[in-house]
Design an enzyme around this catalytic site. Structure first.
Site, mmCIF file in Angstrom:
data_model
loop_
_atom_site.group_PDB
_atom_site.id
_atom_site.type_symbol
_atom_site.label_atom_id
_atom_site.label_comp_id
_atom_site.label_asym_id
_atom_site.label_seq_id
_atom_site.Cartn_x
_atom_site.Cartn_y
_atom_site.Cartn_z
ATOM 1 N N ASP A 44 0.788 -1.268 0.051
ATOM 2 C CA ASP A 44 0.043 -0.023 -0.012
ATOM 3 C C ASP A 44 0.911 1.225 -0.025
ATOM 4 O OD1 ASP A 44 0.832 -0.101 2.626
ATOM 5 O OD2 ASP A 44 -1.126 0.030 3.390
ATOM 6 N N SER A 45 2.292 1.153 0.086
ATOM 7 C CA SER A 45 3.178 2.118 -0.349
ATOM 8 C C SER A 45 2.868 2.842 -1.673
ATOM 9 C CB SER A 45 4.678 1.687 -0.239
ATOM 10 O OG SER A 45 4.584 0.424 -1.080
ATOM 11 N N ASP A 83 -1.078 -6.059 -0.268
ATOM 12 C CA ASP A 83 -1.423 -5.387 0.921
ATOM 13 C C ASP A 83 -2.978 -5.159 1.132
ATOM 14 O OD1 ASP A 83 0.480 -5.008 2.673
ATOM 15 O OD2 ASP A 83 1.259 -3.266 1.803
ATOM 16 N N GLU A 182 9.201 -4.369 10.162
ATOM 17 C CA GLU A 182 9.811 -3.035 9.878
ATOM 18 C C GLU A 182 10.293 -2.074 10.870
ATOM 19 O OE1 GLU A 182 6.854 -1.208 7.186
ATOM 20 O OE2 GLU A 182 8.134 0.558 6.928
HETATM 21 O O1 KIV Z 1 3.913 -1.302 1.639
HETATM 22 C C1 KIV Z 1 4.713 -1.743 1.500
HETATM 23 O O2 KIV Z 1 5.541 -1.470 0.675
HETATM 24 C C2 KIV Z 1 5.236 -2.372 2.715
HETATM 25 C C3 KIV Z 1 6.686 -2.831 2.724
HETATM 26 C C4 KIV Z 1 7.485 -1.465 2.976
HETATM 27 C C5 KIV Z 1 7.044 -3.925 3.521
HETATM 28 O O3 KIV Z 1 4.462 -2.821 3.460
#
Ligand code: KIV
Length: 275
Positions: A44-45, A83, A182
């Site tokens: 969700d990044s 995610d 994380e």
């Molecule tokens: O949303 C994302 O990219 C993540 C990673 C940083 C683990 O959760």
């Protein structure tokens, strides 16, 4: 051969380090997959690196499904993990199973990732019972940014460290096949990794984890809004892209591009009739 959640569990038994990168579209997923990565995460990044939000909280199920579809079309062998966005699973066990199902059914993910420990154990158990593999996520869980008061390293006090160890054990017991750690101190991440039998995937959690994950724009030097301490930039692709784009602009302005090799031809006799 297509990786699965079982591949991940087996890797821990043979101490094979696991590799994961994020991707959000077809071309990038294909490119990463061709490098023989173990897993691709549609994180969700994407809210920050693709959509330009200041955090991940605005990302919707529709956003996640849209990008997961594209990635799953591009990756032949990597395990596809999607995610679960903010408020798609915190609200109820029903919502969690329903939305995890959408990511698999519509997005073609093979597994889902969700953030949190004890508070979401029932959700993890129910999703696993619906035959959807779950990856947990502990430590700095960006969907809790408002509760944490910023992007901060987690688990530094004895109480917080104990809670992380307990949460990891609960997540394993609920049936998850892996856990992202994380921004957790390296020695603590190593300890957690030794206390559970499913792999830990670190991001800012040191090399004692069973694998690593990074956001691809961070590790390729394509995202300049901020650079977390744990990011190693393996290339400065952003600078290379800017150089190429500036070159294109200059060549168009100077009528250098498109030169003859990029043109299509028409028969002279046809052309003459048009004048
Ligand atoms: O949303 C994302 O990219 C993540 C990673 C940083 C683990 O959760």
């Amino acid at each position: 051969m297509k990786n699965t959640s079982v591949t991940f569990r087996e890797a821990k038994k043979t101490s094979k380090k696991l590799t994961m990168l994020t991707a959000y579209d077809y071309s990038m997923a294909k490119l990463i997959d061709e490098c023989e990565i173990d897993a691709i995460l549609i994180g969700d990044s994407l809210g920050m690196v693709c959509l330009g939000y200041p955090d991940t909280l605005s990302v919707t199920m529709e956003d996640m499904i849209h990008h997961t579809k594209a990635v799953s079309r591009g990756a032949k062998n990597a395990l596809i993990v999607a995610d679960m966005p903010f408020m798609s699973y915190q609200t109820s066990v029903y919502d969690a199973v329903y939305n995890a199902g959408r990511l698999v059914k519509e997005g073609h993910a093979q597994a889902v990732k969700l953030e949190g420990g004890a508070a979401v154990i029932e959700q993890i158990r129910a999703i696993v019972n619906a035959s959807i593999p779950v990856m947990g996520h502990l430590g700095l869980t960006p969907q809790s940014i408002n509760a944490f008061g910023g992007f901060k390293v987690q688990g530094k006090s004895e109480e917080a460290a104990r809670k992380l160890i307990e949460d990891a054990q609960k997540i394993e017991e609920a049936g998850a096949f892996a856990i992202v750690l994380e921004c957790v101190p390296a020695r603590l991440a190593e300890l957690i990794s030794s206390r559970i039998s499913i792999p830990t995937i670190g991001i800012g959690a040191g090399k004692g984890c069973d694998g690593q994950v990074l956001v691809y724009q961070d590790m390729l030097g394509m995202f300049s809004d901020f650079k977390p301490k744990f990011v190693k930039q393996y290339a400065a692709i952003g600078d290379i892209m800017k150089g190429a784009i500036r070159n294109y602009i200059a060549e168009v302005q100077d009528s250098v591009f498109p030169s003859q090799e990029y043109e299509f031809k028409i028969d002279e006799t046809v052309l003459e009739k048009l004048y």
